[in-house]
Design an enzyme around this catalytic site. Structure first.
Site, PDB file in Angstrom:
ATOM      1  CG  HIS A 133      -9.534  -0.511  -1.374  1.00  0.00           C
ATOM      2  ND1 HIS A 133      -8.577  -1.265  -2.248  1.00  0.00           N
ATOM      3  CD2 HIS A 133      -8.977   0.078  -0.689  1.00  0.00           C
ATOM      4  CE1 HIS A 133      -7.599  -0.845  -1.873  1.00  0.00           C
ATOM      5  NE2 HIS A 133      -7.571   0.006  -0.745  1.00  0.00           N
ATOM      6  CG  ASP A 189      -1.833   1.168   1.476  1.00  0.00           C
ATOM      7  OD1 ASP A 189      -2.709   1.447   0.589  1.00  0.00           O
ATOM      8  OD2 ASP A 189      -1.350   2.231   2.318  1.00  0.00           O
ATOM      9  CD  GLU A 220      -2.165   2.345  -3.391  1.00  0.00           C
ATOM     10  OE1 GLU A 220      -3.161   2.668  -3.783  1.00  0.00           O
ATOM     11  OE2 GLU A 220      -1.686   2.167  -2.276  1.00  0.00           O
TER      12      GLU A 220
END
Length: 555
Positions: A328, A199, A256
């Site tokens: 998401h 992330d 990411e």
């Protein structure tokens, strides 16, 4: 390119809070994922990425972790996670967890110790600065609005948070912090996890010493992206992490990654890259504005096509991208990439065809295989997402009416993808026997897994055909490793490309509009491998495509 165990797989992201609730508390849980593993297996899924389910106060829905070594009681227990890993393994499936190590929660033990003694060893786990007369060290704006600095009560000291104030940034310059992170990663890998989605990882490297960047809004602050463009050396950290964790375990890792530079791509995803793969965000960032969501541009079919092909060219002969339609953090792809009024099962299948047939690893997001759509919020009070709430205020500050601001955030809200999974047409879409934590999309009576499982021409069953084609031994080598070559690139609202392997050539054609369109092939095709409509009208080498028709041809 070195062949890896994950190359021919299909991946699926689960947002556990909204997937399936087994205990009636309105929140999805790990036991719910265990119960639905066979559903995923039948869909053709191999790799299951689970968004954070660690202990967290949920200031940012689990991306604020207070204990990296334990499961939040809302989602279950460590024993449930062990069972999930074991049950997945029985089905030749792999569990991938979310790795959130740019920041932790302000309720994490490390930060609590830092607050108790900001000048002690744990104070150095974070970026804590003394600020005389309230003069902040820099003017960076956090991703969720406002300055990145938050005062430590009763002191002149401030800590850095590039996301929510309850997400203090970890100081990666401190080798002790990096050691603790690597220890935690290896603990999970040794436990049987197959890898991680990483992330917000570019943020771990700050441009130091702290300084101001150009002010770009009336709040007097500067976009964090200026700093990221200026920061140097993030790859040193990432290679060290990979060498100490992923590589010894032959683990899967997907980054990411934003703001990457072309010359850095081999370091990210090449044969000796720090990650196995990284997500393609070219389509998701298209049309963005530094002013905010209210100023963003809609993406057209031609824009979408050019974004996809640009990404494919960038990584050609370097490595694998992970291709997404949604996740998401994004609205539903069918509501974003299909022109307004044209969203139907045919166009949804077309979008899926494009995504799966691009070179790279296809990632499904829960509900994408059903063609789940955006939810229309009638009031800002229905919104949970902190990013959406901030962008609503930004729109109001820019002079939009509450109605206009709500319409803007409706289109791009992260809550669109976080509404509960639509399992059937019973109350709450079969997601929970209790009160769901977020409103169920009212269209669940028409769009749900139970109905689509039974109907042969459903979006769900079409996605099963896509996964089966990718794994078909006759075509897998071409689909996984074959070159991608765009064709008829300048044709309006037509997206077509060859996949050329050593043994065969496939042609993917998508008529990205409601009106029919005709294309002429160079030579007759050999076989129709996939077609999102019942038939294909052809006269010799001329193909007459219906609106939103997509075909995969063997030449």
């Amino acid at each position: 390119m070195q062949k890896k165990w994950w190359h021919g797989k299909v991946a699926y992201q689960i947002y556990p809070k909204s997937f399936y609730d087994t205990n009636g508390d309105g929140i999805g849980d790990l036991r719910g994922i265990i119960e639905k593993l066979d559903y995923l297996k039948e869909l053709g899924v191999d790799i299951v990425w689970i968004s954070p389910c660690f202990c967290s106060p949920l200031a940012d829905q689990g991306y604020d972790i207070s204990d990296y070594y334990n499961i939040d009681p809302r989602f279950g227990t460590l024993a449930d996670m062990d069972e999930l890993i074991a049950e997945a393994k029985k089905r030749d499936m792999y569990i991938v967890l979310d790795l959130v190590v740019n920041h932790c929660s302000d309720e994490h033990e490390w930060f609590q110790k830092a607050l108790a003694d900001p000048d002690g060893p744990y104070g150095k786990y974070f970026y804590i600065e003394e600020c005389k007369d309230g003069k902040l060290p820099c003017n960076w704006r956090s991703y969720f609005g406002g300055p990145v600095w938050e005062k430590i009560p009763g002191t002149d000291k401030y800590y850095l948070h590039v996301f929510h104030k309850k997400q203090p940034d970890l100081n990666w310059e401190n080798p002790e912090v990096r050691h603790e992170i690597y220890k935690m990663i290896n603990w999970w890998l040794d436990r049987g996890v197959a890898g991680f989605r990483i992330d917000a990882i570019i943020n771990i490297k700050k441009a130091l010493p702290f300084k101001d960047y150009p002010v770009d809004r009336e709040d007097g602050l500067s976009s964090i992206h200026y700093m990221l463009e200026d920061a140097q050396g993030v790859l040193d950290f990432l290679h060290e992490m990979a060498d100490n964790t992923f590589k010894p375990h032959n683990a899967f890792s997907v980054g990411e990654v934003f703001n990457e530079k072309q010359e850095e791509l081999p370091d990210f995803i090449g044969d000796n890259g720090c990650f196995s793969t990284m997500f393609d965000f070219n389509e998701t960032i298209f049309g963005g504005s530094p002013k905010g969501w209210y100023d963003s541009r809609l993406i057209t079919p031609d824009d979408f096509k050019h974004c996809c092909f640009e990404s494919q060219r960038k990584v050609e002969n370097i490595g694998f991208l992970s291709n997404i339609i949604e996740n998401h953090d994004e609205p539903r792809g069918v509501s974003r990439y299909i022109p307004e009024g044209d969203c139907c099962e045919t166009s949804k299948k077309m979008l899926g065809t494009i995504s799966f047939m691009l070179k790279g690893l296809p990632f499904l997001y829960q509900g994408q295989e059903l063609g789940m759509e955006n939810l229309t919020f009638t009031s800002i009070d229905e919104v949970d997402d902190i990013s959406t709430l901030d962008e609503y205020q930004v729109a109001l500050d820019a002079g939009l009416s509450p109605e206009e601001a709500l319409k803007t955030v409706n289109r791009l809200s992260r809550d669109n993808a976080r509404t509960p999974f639509q399992w059937n047409d019973s109350e709450n879409a079969g997601f929970t026997s209790g009160t769901p934590w977020l409103r169920v999309n009212p269209n669940y009576t028409k769009i749900n897994a139970a109905e689509q499982t039974q109907r042969e021409d459903s979006v769900l069953n079409y996605y099963k055909k896509l996964t089966a084609l990718r794994k078909n031994p006759q075509y897998a080598d071409t689909i996984v490793y074959g070159d991608l070559e765009p064709v008829w690139e300048d044709c309006h609202n037509l997206m077509a490309f060859y996949r050329r392997g050593s043994q065969q050539t496939l042609l993917v054609i998508a008529n990205y509009q409601k009106q029919p369109q005709t294309v002429t092939l160079d030579a007759p095709y050999k076989k129709v491998l996939l077609n999102n409509l019942g038939q294909l009208a052809a006269e010799g080498t001329q193909l007459h495509l219906e609106g939103y028709q997509a075909v995969v041809l063997e030449l």
